[in-house]
Design an enzyme around this catalytic site. Sequence first.
Site, PDB file in Angstrom:
ATOM      1  N   ASP A 149       0.836  -1.208   0.000  1.00 19.73           N
ATOM      2  CA  ASP A 149       0.000   0.000   0.000  1.00 19.73           C
ATOM      3  C   ASP A 149       0.868   1.253   0.000  1.00 19.73           C
ATOM      4  O   ASP A 149       0.575   2.232  -0.702  1.00 19.73           O
ATOM      5  CB  ASP A 149      -0.926  -0.006   1.219  1.00 19.73           C
ATOM      6  CG  ASP A 149      -1.882   1.172   1.194  1.00 19.73           C
ATOM      7  OD1 ASP A 149      -2.688   1.278   0.251  1.00 19.73           O
ATOM      8  OD2 ASP A 149      -1.811   2.008   2.118  1.00 19.73           O
ATOM      9  N   LYS A 178       1.411   4.466  -2.943  1.00 16.49           N
ATOM     10  CA  LYS A 178       1.485   5.904  -2.684  1.00 16.49           C
ATOM     11  C   LYS A 178       2.802   6.485  -3.203  1.00 16.49           C
ATOM     12  O   LYS A 178       2.842   7.591  -3.738  1.00 16.49           O
ATOM     13  CB  LYS A 178       1.334   6.166  -1.185  1.00 16.49           C
ATOM     14  CG  LYS A 178      -0.017   5.715  -0.644  1.00 16.49           C
ATOM     15  CD  LYS A 178      -0.082   5.836   0.881  1.00 16.49           C
ATOM     16  CE  LYS A 178      -1.408   5.294   1.409  1.00 16.49           C
ATOM     17  NZ  LYS A 178      -1.508   5.355   2.881  1.00 16.49           N
TER      18      LYS A 178
END
Length: 816
Positions: free
Chosen positions: A678, A682
């Site tokens: 995750d 980003k």
Amino acid sequence: MKVLKFGGSSVKDADRIRKVRDIVANTLKSTNKLVVAVSALGGLTDFLIDTARKAEAGNDQFKDQLDDIYYRHRQVAEALFTSEELPPIRQYLKKVTNNLENLLIGTSLIKELSPRSLDMVMSYGEVMSSFIIANFLAKTMNCEHADSRELIKTDNTFNAAQVDFKATNANIKKKLNKKKGVYLVGGFIASNDKDVTTTLGRGGSDFSAAIYGSALDAEEIEIWTDVDGVMTADPRKVKKAFSLKTMTYEEAMEMSHFGAKVIHPPTVQPALDKQIPIRIRNTFNPAFPGTFITANATDDYLVKGISSISDICLITVQGSGLIGVTGVAGRLFKTLAAKRVNIILITQASSEHSITFAINPKDAAAAKSAIEEEFSVEMRQHLINDITVENDLAIVAVIGSNMKNVIGVSGRTFSALGANGINIRAIAQGSSELNISAVISKSDVSKSLNALHETFFLSDTKTVHLFVVGATGLIGSTLLNQIKAQGAYLKETQSLEIKLVAVTNSRKMHFDEDGLVLDNWEEPLNKHGKKASLKKFIQHMNGLNLPNSIFVDCTASADPIKHYEEILSTSTSIVTPNKIANSSKLLNYLKYQELAKKYNVHFLYETNVGAGLPVISTLKSLLQSGDKVTKIEAVLSGSLSFIFNSFVGDAKFSDIVKAAKEKGYTEPDPRDDLSGKDVARKVLILSREIGQHIEMSDIEVEDILPAACTKAKTVDAFFKALEKNDNHFTKMRDKAAKEGKVLRFLASITPEKASVALKAVDAKDPFYSLSGSDNMIVFTTMRYNDRPLVVKGPGAGAEVTAAGVFAEIISIGNSL
């Protein structure tokens, strides 16, 4: 004296005729003499035409329809008159119906309906309605029936006769000469010099009223209809349209020409010639003053109306043979006039290379054929290209006599259309600057009208229309609660109205074009919502084609992403916390950016990184101002921030991960967080924002979990494996502590590489003092070199994420 005209909707049945009586009686209190012109009963003229067409076709159904016509009038009469009063009324209706029957039988026998015969048929609507209403008014006031066929004289242009004003004025002055009382006349109908019935064309009842008013020098002409005067736009298409207090004759004619149905264009001319004011009133709201039309209308509105013609076609004649050649335009329009083709709009390039004009689609084939015949020589010599015909178009017009005194009206007009992705095919503006017309796609009419209406009449209030996917999820429902709590404040302080048009979850979807009530949007979704289908949801959204639309994707699913290209291409903005779109293939990321730019809409995703923290917007501001980013370091996971900020002292790593899961910081399977994937998404987004063309595979991600933890088949099995490996993490922590450092899961972006890794940082490092679940992003740039720019705060949670989405919705609204 005054002239009052009542349209078909005002005299549709007995109850409405009683309203007419009350209005006439009330008007008589302030004036001695009235002429009242009435139309046929509502809808009857179309029914008469249909009956005549059936007779022409030899369809015996015309006989049944003839009976319907008689019994409809008889039913109205029976409701208005007593049994003692009724016999002469019935007798007259029967006589007139017999005459109509004979005419229709003749039409049926010869299988031909000439314009002259059609005028005769159509006239019976006004003949019967005026007789009934005159006799009804005579029961309570001094009222006399006058036959317009004996008063208004015209030429022989059947279906749209031209008035002989000299003969007409003399007849009216001679026969309507009493000083007090009411003359009741039928509108629309007239006759030629041989007393053959003619009609004044559609909307002719308005024209009749103006003819009577002009002949008798009326102090005012009142047109009574079913709306509160002339509206700023069609209220069926623009819900926020409102009635105008005043307008000039010229504005009224322009509005009528461009589709406003309240007043018939020829009506204005006789009144204008005599400077007689016209007032548009509502039969069903007689207390409302309506719209006052006069020579000098004064108010504060720059624009008086936004109008449209919803179905036109555009014909273009172009070629080198037009340049500098005298008489080409004259030949073109003379040819069209010979075929009785009405031209709605004309525009010509200054290069003289082309002439474009708009006409009714039903005339397109005849117009094209006539032009090709007239210019056949030039076309064979290739001096004129093939004639092009474009269909499915419409015209929107901005109208107002004050526009000529103000700079920038055209700019505002075209900016409003452009901002909503509306392509303009042709433009026309007269030197009088009374109207600005644009040809657009027919499917964009409603959107254009609303966008322009908001620009010129509601410029103090901007409206955005939300379509929310994932509305019942944690972020979606939190967002809607925030909008509900802040909506009134935004409207009051920023003149921004946020309208929730549609919501959907995985089960149901619901639309309300007028806007769902934010206090109770879930109830209609649950009670009336249709089965959820993202494809149908987006089709419906595109079909509504509302201005200033925003698609809000509050999911973490890849399904909505499949439709982003279509959504942006229909000039709808997107706001989303969903990271999948921007962290997928580079080509997709670039495509969404390009589409947003191409269609002049917003694609906003601030909450993709750092939840509600201003990370991406800060980065964009740095780059747009000319700064150059040399390094980005960041803690980009609220869950991992909490875990490693808490991993101090004697705490066990497995216990902290469990606590993070219990608090809702991690995904249901904490490995989704601990894997670093995750965070890598980003990092990929931030890297792309600074111009690096990289893919996910280019990012180095350190796998901090032992193999046993990674391979565990269930979450419970994972935690058991993690407990067994606590010592692995304790050693890393203790080693860092001996060096005066702490562990932080850091993302790093430089021109050379992007990486995600667990690092030990000392007290001089800005990440050392990080606490709780905060995120921190450190930008090192040319300007912020010695002391980097730091953005720090909560980087997870529904409230802050929803707030970030909300902020971007507001920013779109404020940009309108």
